[in-house]
Enzyme design. Structure first.
Site, PDB file in Angstrom:
ATOM      1  N   ASP A  24      -5.168 -32.299  -2.095  1.00  0.00           N
ATOM      2  CA  ASP A  24      -6.612 -32.160  -2.388  1.00  0.00           C
ATOM      3  C   ASP A  24      -7.469 -33.388  -2.065  1.00  0.00           C
ATOM      4  OD1 ASP A  24      -5.511 -29.835  -3.354  1.00  0.00           O
ATOM      5  OD2 ASP A  24      -6.188 -30.087  -5.416  1.00  0.00           O
ATOM      6  N   GLU A  72      -7.837 -27.516  -2.862  1.00  0.00           N
ATOM      7  CA  GLU A  72      -8.178 -26.611  -3.966  1.00  0.00           C
ATOM      8  C   GLU A  72      -9.494 -25.914  -3.625  1.00  0.00           C
ATOM      9  OE1 GLU A  72      -8.503 -28.363  -7.876  1.00  0.00           O
ATOM     10  OE2 GLU A  72      -9.330 -26.526  -8.729  1.00  0.00           O
ATOM     11  N   LYS A 126      -5.177 -23.526  -2.048  1.00  0.00           N
ATOM     12  CA  LYS A 126      -4.651 -23.120  -3.357  1.00  0.00           C
ATOM     13  C   LYS A 126      -5.801 -22.875  -4.337  1.00  0.00           C
ATOM     14  CE  LYS A 126      -3.751 -27.889  -4.957  1.00  0.00           C
ATOM     15  NZ  LYS A 126      -4.663 -27.921  -6.093  1.00  0.00           N
ATOM     16  N   LYS A 129      -4.448 -25.403  -9.853  1.00  0.00           N
ATOM     17  CA  LYS A 129      -4.209 -26.842  -9.860  1.00  0.00           C
ATOM     18  C   LYS A 129      -2.866 -27.150  -9.183  1.00  0.00           C
ATOM     19  CE  LYS A 129      -7.993 -27.343 -12.185  1.00  0.00           C
ATOM     20  NZ  LYS A 129      -9.217 -27.449 -11.373  1.00  0.00           N
ATOM     21  N   VAL A 154      -5.021 -36.356  -5.099  1.00  0.00           N
ATOM     22  CA  VAL A 154      -5.865 -36.436  -6.301  1.00  0.00           C
ATOM     23  C   VAL A 154      -5.934 -35.065  -6.987  1.00  0.00           C
ATOM     24  CG1 VAL A 154      -7.260 -38.285  -5.303  1.00  0.00           C
ATOM     25  CG2 VAL A 154      -8.019 -35.917  -5.016  1.00  0.00           C
ATOM     26  N   THR A 155      -6.209 -35.054  -8.304  1.00  0.00           N
ATOM     27  CA  THR A 155      -6.232 -36.218  -9.174  1.00  0.00           C
ATOM     28  C   THR A 155      -4.884 -36.327  -9.868  1.00  0.00           C
ATOM     29  OG1 THR A 155      -7.141 -34.991 -11.058  1.00  0.00           O
ATOM     30  CG2 THR A 155      -8.735 -36.024  -9.588  1.00  0.00           C
ATOM     31  N   CYS A 159      -4.149 -32.079 -10.482  1.00  0.00           N
ATOM     32  CA  CYS A 159      -3.416 -31.347  -9.448  1.00  0.00           C
ATOM     33  C   CYS A 159      -2.109 -32.025  -9.040  1.00  0.00           C
ATOM     34  CB  CYS A 159      -4.317 -31.083  -8.257  1.00  0.00           C
ATOM     35  SG  CYS A 159      -5.615 -29.897  -8.682  1.00  0.00           S
ATOM     36  N   GLN A 199      11.406 -41.129 -19.933  1.00  0.00           N
ATOM     37  CA  GLN A 199      12.612 -40.400 -20.357  1.00  0.00           C
ATOM     38  C   GLN A 199      13.594 -40.203 -19.193  1.00  0.00           C
ATOM     39  OE1 GLN A 199      11.796 -37.174 -23.359  1.00  0.00           O
ATOM     40  NE2 GLN A 199       9.714 -37.410 -22.548  1.00  0.00           N
TER      41      GLN A 199
HETATM   42  C1  C5J Z   1      -7.658 -31.702  -8.628  1.00  0.00           C
HETATM   43  C2  C5J Z   1      -9.361 -31.147 -10.235  1.00  0.00           C
HETATM   44  N1  C5J Z   1      -7.407 -31.619  -7.341  1.00  0.00           N
HETATM   45  N2  C5J Z   1      -9.273 -32.305 -10.877  1.00  0.00           N
HETATM   46  N3  C5J Z   1      -8.660 -30.908  -9.113  1.00  0.00           N
HETATM   47  O1  C5J Z   1      -7.070 -32.490  -9.338  1.00  0.00           O
HETATM   48  O2  C5J Z   1     -10.113 -30.285 -10.645  1.00  0.00           O
END
Ligand code: C5J
Length: 218
Positions: A24, A72, A126, A129, A154-155, A159, A199
C-alpha cells in the site's frame, strides 16, 4: 543459506523461495495534501520509508527476485467495500485532491512515483487491510514456490500487521524491515514492531534493510 541478524534471532532464507511484499505505498496514504494528511496524520512518518524501500527494490530487482505490490482500495461502485468499513471511513469514494479516495483507477489510489512497479511485477488490489483477504495472493505465492516473505510498506500497525498475521497463519515466515514500514504514529510503529518479534517471534522477525541488502549482495 543467507542469514540476517534480526529480532528475536537470526532469519535464514533461500533466495529461490522468498518474495518481497510492498504494501500500500499509495499516493492517498503518502502524498502531502492527500487522504492520509486530510485525516490529520503526519505523512512524513510514512515518507521516511521511501528512500530505503527504493534502495531495497533496486537491489532486489537487480538480483532478479520477485516483488509483489499491493494497493488498498475499492471498485468505483464501492460494491466491495463493506458498509461497516465505509461507516468508519466515510471519505472512501468521496472526491479528494487526487481523485476519488481509495478508488481503483484514481490517481491517489496508485503507487507513488518513486516505487512504481516495473516489468511483470504483480500488483494486488485488496479491499481489506490484509493482503490475503479476498485476493489471489495465496495462489500467486504458491505458484512462485514462496515460503518466506520480506514485508515492507504502510501502515505498520494496520495493513502490514494484518498481512503479517494472515501470512503467519498460512505458514509463511515473515521478515519485517523496520526502516521500510511506517506508521503515522511513532508509538504504534515502535510497539507494532515489538509485537511481531515478541515471544520468540510470535508473528515473525524484524530487522533493518541494510542487514538484508548486505546478504543479497554476497
Ligand atoms: C493501510 C490504512 N494500508 N491504514 N491502510 O494501512 O487504512
Amino acid at each position: 543459506m543467507p542469514t540476517v541478524d534480526a529480532s528475536p534471532g537470526k532469519f535464514t532464507f533461500d533466495l529461490d523461495t522468498t518474495a518481497l511484499l510492498v504494501i500500500d505505498m499509495q499516493r492517498d496514504f503518502l502524498l502531502p495534501g492527500g487522504f492520509g494528511e486530510s485525516l490529520g496524520n503526519d505523512v512524513s512518518q510514512l515518507r521516511r520509508t521511501i528512500e530505503p524501500l527504493a534502495a531495497l527494490l533496486t537491489t532486489w530487482r537487480a538480483a532478479g527476485l520477485p516483488v509483489i505490490h499491493t494497493r488498498e482500495g475499492h471498485k468505483p461502485d464501492l460494491s466491495d467495500c463493506p458498509p461497516a468499513k465505509l461507516t468508519r471511513a466515510p471519505k472512501i469514494g468521496q472526491p479528494g485532491p487526487f481523485g476519488r479516495i481509495l478508488v481503483q483507477g484514481e490517481y491517489g489510489h496508485d503507487i507513488i512515483d518513486e516505487l512504481q512497479p516495473v516489468g511483470d511485477e504483480v500488483v494486488i488490489d485488496k479491499p481489506g487491510k490484509g493482503a490475503f483477504y479476498a485476493t489471489d495472493l495465496s495462489e500467486i505465492l504458491e505458484k512462485m514456490g514462496a515460503k518466506r516473505l520480506i514485508v515492507t510498506g504502510v501502515t505498520t500497525e494496520v495493513c502490514v500487521h494484518t498481512t503479517v498475521r494472515e501470512a503467519n497463519d498460512r505458514g509463511y515466515e515473515c521478515l519485517v524491515l523496520s526502516d521500510c514500514v511506517g506508521s503515522y504514529f511513532p508509538e504504534f510503529q515502535r510497539v507494532g514492531l515489538q509485537m511481531i518479534a515478541a515471544q520468540g517471534g510470535i508473528f515473525g522477525w524484524v530487522t533493518e534493510s541494510p542487514a538484508l541488502l548486505k546478504e543479497i549482495a554476497r
